[in-house]
Design a protein around this motif. Structure first.
Motif, PDB file in Angstrom:
ATOM      1  N   LYS A  73      81.962 -23.655 -13.371  1.00  0.00           N
ATOM      2  CA  LYS A  73      80.648 -23.665 -14.007  1.00  0.00           C
ATOM      3  C   LYS A  73      80.677 -24.571 -15.238  1.00  0.00           C
ATOM      4  N   PRO A  74      79.630 -25.318 -15.448  1.00  0.00           N
ATOM      5  CA  PRO A  74      79.594 -26.185 -16.638  1.00  0.00           C
ATOM      6  C   PRO A  74      79.612 -25.350 -17.919  1.00  0.00           C
ATOM      7  N   GLU A  80      75.701 -23.970 -32.681  1.00  0.00           N
ATOM      8  CA  GLU A  80      76.565 -24.350 -33.803  1.00  0.00           C
ATOM      9  C   GLU A  80      77.822 -25.076 -33.317  1.00  0.00           C
ATOM     10  N   ALA A  81      78.319 -24.690 -32.117  1.00  0.00           N
ATOM     11  CA  ALA A  81      79.479 -25.373 -31.555  1.00  0.00           C
ATOM     12  C   ALA A  81      79.099 -26.777 -31.083  1.00  0.00           C
ATOM     13  N   ILE A 201      85.407 -25.719 -24.661  1.00  0.00           N
ATOM     14  CA  ILE A 201      85.996 -24.642 -23.881  1.00  0.00           C
ATOM     15  C   ILE A 201      84.987 -23.504 -23.802  1.00  0.00           C
ATOM     16  N   ARG A 202      85.327 -22.472 -23.031  1.00  0.00           N
ATOM     17  CA  ARG A 202      84.355 -21.408 -22.787  1.00  0.00           C
ATOM     18  C   ARG A 202      83.948 -20.699 -24.081  1.00  0.00           C
ATOM     19  N   HIS A 232      86.504 -20.497 -32.122  1.00  0.00           N
ATOM     20  CA  HIS A 232      85.646 -19.563 -31.387  1.00  0.00           C
ATOM     21  C   HIS A 232      84.366 -19.328 -32.182  1.00  0.00           C
ATOM     22  N   PHE A 233      83.250 -19.352 -31.462  1.00  0.00           N
ATOM     23  CA  PHE A 233      81.929 -19.221 -32.103  1.00  0.00           C
ATOM     24  C   PHE A 233      81.214 -17.942 -31.630  1.00  0.00           C
TER      25      PHE A 233
END
Length: 233
Positions: A73-74, A80-81, A201-202, A232-233
């Motif tokens: 999955k895209p 913010e990321a 990244i995810r 990480h956001f």
């Protein structure tokens, strides 16, 4: 002579010679010879069957059905990321942080040696190092230099946060580590970070930086590492 008659003639000739050959054999040998010919003919038959099952050179061979692999999955970044990703893409190859100078005292070296139980004299015995070491003084552990990277890059200083919009910064590791020159006791060092790569990244972003640990007054760096962190956001 026709082709069919030729093969028939050759077959009759072989059979005649085989019959004469069998007459010279004893009954016991003749029995073993018959078993041998039967096995040989069977192997020849199996070889022919196997060859017939192989496709010809120009024949199309249907590939067996392969299970379909689901496409990944895209990755959809949070706003913010995405904003930070766009900003960092413009800074690839540039220095994004230069830290303050930090004193590597003998006391700091001794404390690190006690924690890691590495009390080799080249690190902790100034008198012997002055007499026997080619550096004429004690030197810091290479892993002490690495352990100081969070401090040197301001990663542990909330007032100097390089990525303030990220909720959490995770240290993934180091892809490469070199110690081109020893850090001597009472040297001052600082870290200079160059942005190498930014990958979505995810959970956010993965960032690679080349970090050089400079030694004040020395041309060669004390360490050169490729650091990988995740935001990480």
């Amino acid at each position: 002579m026709k082709v069919a008659d030729l093969f028939k003639h050759r077959g009759e000739s072989h059979a005649k010679h085989h019959s004469e050959f069998m007459q010279w054999m004893s009954p016991t040998v003749r029995e073993y010879w018959g078993e041998f010919l039967t096995k040989a003919n069977n192997r020849h038959l199996f070889t022919r069957l196997r060859d017939l099952q192989q496709p010809a050179v120009n024949d199309e061979v249907e590939a067996p059905d392969q299970p379909k692999v689901a496409e990944p999955k895209p990755i959809v970044l949070k706003p913010e990321a995405q904003t930070l990703y766009d900003e960092l893409q413009l800074k690839l190859g540039e220095v994004i942080h230069t830290g303050e100078w930090l004193d590597v005292s003998q006391e700091r070296i001794n404390q690190f040696g006690q924690v890691t139980e590495d009390m080799q004299w080249i690190h902790t015995d100034p008198e012997r190092a002055e007499a026997e070491s080619p550096f004429k003084t004690t030197i810091a552990h290479g892993f002490l230099t690495l352990a100081l990277l969070p401090k040197l890059t301001d990663s542990v200083d909330p007032e100097q946060n390089l990525f303030p919009t990220a909720k959490m910064v995770v240290n993934i590791g180091l892809n490469q580590v070199r110690f081109p020159y020893p850090v001597k006791s009472d040297n001052r060092i600082r870290a200079v970070s160059t942005l190498s790569k930014v990958t979505p990244i995810r959970k956010g972003l993965e960032i690679e930086r080349e970090i050089k640990v400079e030694i004040e007054g020395v041309r060669r760096p004390g360490a050169v590492v490729t650091s990988v962190i995740q935001l990480h956001f």
